[in-house]
Motif scaffolding. Structure first.
Motif, short mmCIF file in Angstrom:
data_model
loop_
_atom_site.label_atom_id
_atom_site.label_comp_id
_atom_site.label_asym_id
_atom_site.label_seq_id
_atom_site.Cartn_x
_atom_site.Cartn_y
_atom_site.Cartn_z
N TYR A 9 19.86 -34.31 30.59
CA TYR A 9 19.23 -35.58 30.94
C TYR A 9 19.86 -36.69 30.12
N ALA A 10 19.89 -37.89 30.68
CA ALA A 10 20.38 -39.06 29.94
C ALA A 10 19.34 -39.43 28.89
N GLU A 11 19.76 -39.45 27.65
CA GLU A 11 18.87 -39.79 26.54
C GLU A 11 19.13 -41.24 26.13
N PRO A 12 18.12 -41.94 25.62
CA PRO A 12 18.30 -43.35 25.29
C PRO A 12 19.29 -43.62 24.15
N HIS A 13 19.42 -42.72 23.18
CA HIS A 13 20.30 -42.97 22.04
C HIS A 13 21.55 -42.12 22.06
N CYS A 14 21.91 -41.64 23.24
CA CYS A 14 23.13 -40.85 23.41
C CYS A 14 24.05 -41.60 24.38
N TYR A 15 25.32 -41.29 24.30
CA TYR A 15 26.30 -41.96 25.13
C TYR A 15 27.06 -40.91 25.93
N ASP A 16 27.11 -41.10 27.24
CA ASP A 16 27.88 -40.20 28.10
C ASP A 16 29.31 -40.72 28.17
N LEU A 17 30.29 -39.82 28.02
CA LEU A 17 31.69 -40.22 28.02
C LEU A 17 32.48 -39.43 29.05
N CYS A 18 33.49 -40.07 29.62
CA CYS A 18 34.39 -39.40 30.55
C CYS A 18 35.38 -38.55 29.73
#
Length: 142
Positions: A54-63
């Motif tokens: 799940y997308a978390e508020p203090h995490c960053y998704d990267l390619c």
């Protein structure tokens, strides 16, 4: 009320559900995310792991490109966690250990002398040597 003469009414509030594919958090990057970056400020550590469920508020998704080029501030450590779904590539140590096990198993005379003359009870007559669960078998032609 969803339609007007000009077509569907567009909402002034952007939707959070744009695509089922999560995108890279970097500005102006629209590539699909493959990893999640989390900061542990207390330990001065940046943790880069597989894409979070799940997308978390203090995490960053990267390619893939941004996750490979990731650097941390001076004094910080980057911890890269392996993706469990990706096939693990054998390291040089793994291949060397396998080669050593095969070489050792191919020396039947030394192994038989160490075992006290070879053929113990229940030994397979085709078995020449054993290393753990690996066995070297005699060719049926010999």
């Amino acid at each position: 009320m969803g339609e007007s003469r000009r077509g569907p009414v567009k909402s002034a509030v952007p939707s959070n559900v744009v695509s089922p594919v999560r995108r890279c958090s970097r500005t102006a990057c629209g590539r699909p995310a493959v990893a999640t970056l989390t900061y542990v400020y207390a330990d001065s550590t940046a943790v880069l792991g597989p894409l979070a469920t799940y997308a978390e508020p203090h995490c960053y998704d990267l390619c893939a490109e941004h996750s490979e080029r990731l650097t941390a501030p001076r004094g910080w450590e980057v911890v890269r966690l392996l993706d469990g779904s990706a096939p693990a590539r054998p390291s040089g140590d793994d291949l060397e250990a396998l080669a050593n096990a095969v070489r050792e198993a191919a020396r039947p005379q030394e192994r038989a002398a160490e075992a006290g003359g070879g053929g113990g009870r229940g030994a397979d007559p085709m078995e020449v040597a054993r290393r753990g669960h690996l066995r070297v078998l005699r060719s049926p032609d010999n």
